[in-house]
Every structure is written in C-alpha cells, then in structure tokens.
Design a protein around this motif. Sequence first.
Motif, PDB file in Angstrom:
ATOM      1  N   VAL A  93       0.848  -1.188   0.000  1.00 47.93           N
ATOM      2  CA  VAL A  93       0.000   0.000   0.000  1.00 47.93           C
ATOM      3  C   VAL A  93       0.885   1.241   0.000  1.00 47.93           C
ATOM      4  O   VAL A  93       1.782   1.380   0.838  1.00 47.93           O
ATOM      5  N   ASN A  94       0.621   2.143  -0.924  1.00 51.70           N
ATOM      6  CA  ASN A  94       1.396   3.377  -1.060  1.00 51.70           C
ATOM      7  C   ASN A  94       0.827   4.449  -0.131  1.00 51.70           C
ATOM      8  O   ASN A  94      -0.354   4.797  -0.229  1.00 51.70           O
ATOM      9  N   VAL A  95       1.663   4.954   0.776  1.00 54.07           N
ATOM     10  CA  VAL A  95       1.225   5.888   1.815  1.00 54.07           C
ATOM     11  C   VAL A  95       2.108   7.127   1.810  1.00 54.07           C
ATOM     12  O   VAL A  95       3.314   7.045   1.569  1.00 54.07           O
ATOM     13  N   GLY A 152     -10.450   6.219  -8.923  1.00 55.02           N
ATOM     14  CA  GLY A 152      -9.704   6.635 -10.095  1.00 55.02           C
ATOM     15  C   GLY A 152      -8.627   7.647  -9.788  1.00 55.02           C
ATOM     16  O   GLY A 152      -7.831   7.993 -10.657  1.00 55.02           O
ATOM     17  N   ASP A 153      -8.593   8.136  -8.543  1.00 61.26           N
ATOM     18  CA  ASP A 153      -7.596   9.131  -8.136  1.00 61.26           C
ATOM     19  C   ASP A 153      -6.616   8.513  -7.152  1.00 61.26           C
ATOM     20  O   ASP A 153      -6.991   7.675  -6.331  1.00 61.26           O
ATOM     21  N   GLY A 154      -5.355   8.959  -7.244  1.00 59.28           N
ATOM     22  CA  GLY A 154      -4.341   8.526  -6.305  1.00 59.28           C
ATOM     23  C   GLY A 154      -4.009   9.615  -5.320  1.00 59.28           C
ATOM     24  O   GLY A 154      -4.524  10.739  -5.403  1.00 59.28           O
ATOM     25  N   TYR A 213      -3.353   7.766   1.276  1.00 60.59           N
ATOM     26  CA  TYR A 213      -2.865   6.488   0.765  1.00 60.59           C
ATOM     27  C   TYR A 213      -3.650   6.107  -0.481  1.00 60.59           C
ATOM     28  O   TYR A 213      -4.776   6.575  -0.701  1.00 60.59           O
ATOM     29  N   ASP A 214      -3.019   5.278  -1.312  1.00 57.97           N
ATOM     30  CA  ASP A 214      -3.690   4.724  -2.477  1.00 57.97           C
ATOM     31  C   ASP A 214      -4.392   3.440  -2.054  1.00 57.97           C
ATOM     32  O   ASP A 214      -3.747   2.507  -1.557  1.00 57.97           O
ATOM     33  N   LEU A 237      -6.185  -0.200  -2.535  1.00 59.34           N
ATOM     34  CA  LEU A 237      -5.817  -1.304  -3.412  1.00 59.34           C
ATOM     35  C   LEU A 237      -6.503  -1.130  -4.767  1.00 59.34           C
ATOM     36  O   LEU A 237      -7.717  -0.914  -4.842  1.00 59.34           O
ATOM     37  N   GLY A 238      -5.712  -1.202  -5.827  1.00 61.05           N
ATOM     38  CA  GLY A 238      -6.236  -0.995  -7.168  1.00 61.05           C
ATOM     39  C   GLY A 238      -6.078   0.418  -7.663  1.00 61.05           C
ATOM     40  O   GLY A 238      -6.371   0.715  -8.829  1.00 61.05           O
ATOM     41  N   ALA A 239      -5.602   1.318  -6.803  1.00 58.11           N
ATOM     42  CA  ALA A 239      -5.437   2.728  -7.177  1.00 58.11           C
ATOM     43  C   ALA A 239      -3.978   3.148  -7.049  1.00 58.11           C
ATOM     44  O   ALA A 239      -3.226   2.577  -6.239  1.00 58.11           O
ATOM     45  N   GLY A 240      -3.576   4.126  -7.830  1.00 60.64           N
ATOM     46  CA  GLY A 240      -2.240   4.690  -7.711  1.00 60.64           C
ATOM     47  C   GLY A 240      -1.151   3.646  -7.755  1.00 60.64           C
ATOM     48  O   GLY A 240      -1.128   2.761  -8.609  1.00 60.64           O
ATOM     49  N   ALA A 241      -0.224   3.729  -6.796  1.00 65.58           N
ATOM     50  CA  ALA A 241       0.939   2.839  -6.758  1.00 65.58           C
ATOM     51  C   ALA A 241       0.769   1.655  -5.810  1.00 65.58           C
ATOM     52  O   ALA A 241       1.725   0.946  -5.533  1.00 65.58           O
TER      53      ALA A 241
END
Length: 306
Positions: free
Chosen positions: A66-68, A88-90, A110-111, A113-117
């Motif tokens: 998870v990208n935080v 649809g947004d990160g 945070y992004d 799951l399925g979004a951003g990085a």
Amino acid sequence: MLRTFKATAVAALCCTVVGVGVAGAPAASAASAAEWDPLANTSLENWDPFAASSGPKKIKVGGRSVNVSCSGRSAKGEPVVVLLAGMGDGLDKLAPLQKTLSGRNRVCSYDRLGAGASDAPAGQQDFAAVGKTLTGVLDQVAGDRPVVLAGHSLGGLIAARYAPAHRDRVKGLVLLDATSPTMLADVEKAIPASAKGAGAELRAQNLAVFQGANPEKLVIADGKVRSAGNIPVEVVKHGKQYLAAIPQYGPRLERAWSAGQRKWLALSHRAKLSTATKSEHYIYLDQPDLAVRAIQRVTAAVRPHA
C-alpha cells in the motif's frame, strides 16, 4: 459521482474512472473479511510514520503493498488527518491539499488497493474488505491517536461507512461531495431502464461500476446511514450544477445528489451541511481554501483542548 460516459462528458456520480472496461463485474471471488487479517505480513520497514515527512512509502497491509504519504507534525494525542481520494484518483491528486493542511496538522493519504501505486486487490471487494485495509493503514500511520477522515466522492462514502463501526478511533469526518449512501437506487430511479442514447449508456456504465467493474474491484452497495456518535461532521456539496450534459436526466440526478448529501447528516447530531457555491465535483481543487477550512475546523474540534 457518475462515471463519465465519453471523454468530453462531465457527469459522474460515484467517481471518475478512466480506461476501465464496464462490460460486467470481475469474475474473481469476493475478498472475505472473516478470512483476512489486515495486519498479516505487516511491515514498517524501518519507517517512522510520525517523522515530519515520511512519504510516499510502501507499507504492507494484509500481505499487499500500500502506497502511503504522511507529512506535518502534531503533538502526542492530537488527531491525525487521513485523506481519502475518489475512485480513479491517487494520493498524488491530494498532494496540494495535504501540503497545505500539514502546516498545522499531521496528515496522511494512501492509495487504496487498485489505485495509484498500491497493489491490485486479490479479488472483488466489499466495504468490509476496504475497511480492513483502512484499519491496517491507520494502525501504522496513526497508532492510538484519534483520526479525522476527510474523503472526496467515493473516499467520502468509504469514510462514512467506516466511522460508525470505529468510534473508538474516528473522531471527526469531512465529506467533500461524497457519493450518496443510496447512489445505486438514485441512478436507477433517475435514469429508467427504458432510457435511450447517452442516458442509457450512462446508466449502464455506472451500474457496471457499482457492481465491481472499477479499478478497485469494489462492489458499491447502497446502505442505511448509521450513527458515528456525537462527533463533528462537515458535509460539503458542490454548488455548480454540471450534469447538463444529459439534459433529460441531469436535473433529476442533481436533485438526487443533493438529497444524498442531506442523508449524511444522520451520521451525527453535530453534522453540518454547506455548499461550495463555486465548485463542481472536485471541491478541494475548485475551492481548496474552503476544503482546508472545513478539515481544520473538524480537526480543531477533535483536539484534546477543544
């Protein structure tokens, strides 16, 4: 908000989804809340979540990456603001808002799951599964500190669904044009199955998105608004109507959207509704000062000395 039905359309009811197939919901099996421990394989990776600036950073939650991003400082015991983006947004889209807020507060985003990085989800998700990821993130970025959740669009819906079951942790909410708690029924009522042309396309695409044909593989189910306790809640809805792209159904959708915002007031006796008169759906981009003030007011009300 509604998914855009063509590149030039501005209608969106739950989110803005780009490049997503909507022929049908994913066939993958739903993630089971009962089977999944959000703290399994969780790793801080020598990361200090309370450093002045500690993101973006990948953390492990439930075995997924998870990208935080976290920034700003706050005294021990003071609330941590957590921003939740729309579908649809990160977290990159929230970066200017986070930077401004971090001047006074500890702020994380945070992004999902399925979004951003962040990693893609293992399968189709429900709100319980998304909530378990959120819990895993909060455990790492906020610890035992109180939390203010500030969500836009689908992020607002997730925050509002999460808060009632986590009153010990969530002490304030800001909903920026949050998806209505009855959005599926609203769309089905506003755009009948007999609709033709653009209206029919918009209806079909959004119903598919609600059924899980979206980057997060999230099934967006309607539900009753539950109380989150006597916490400060600010609900901010858009003031500039932008659904004129479908004249036959636009006015109905706008009325349904406004009614949905009023429904969120049932979250708390301290909930307040206001209108961002110069904004379309992206209030934090159209009127960033208004979004900042709303979040700061709720955060101030949550502080121990308030």
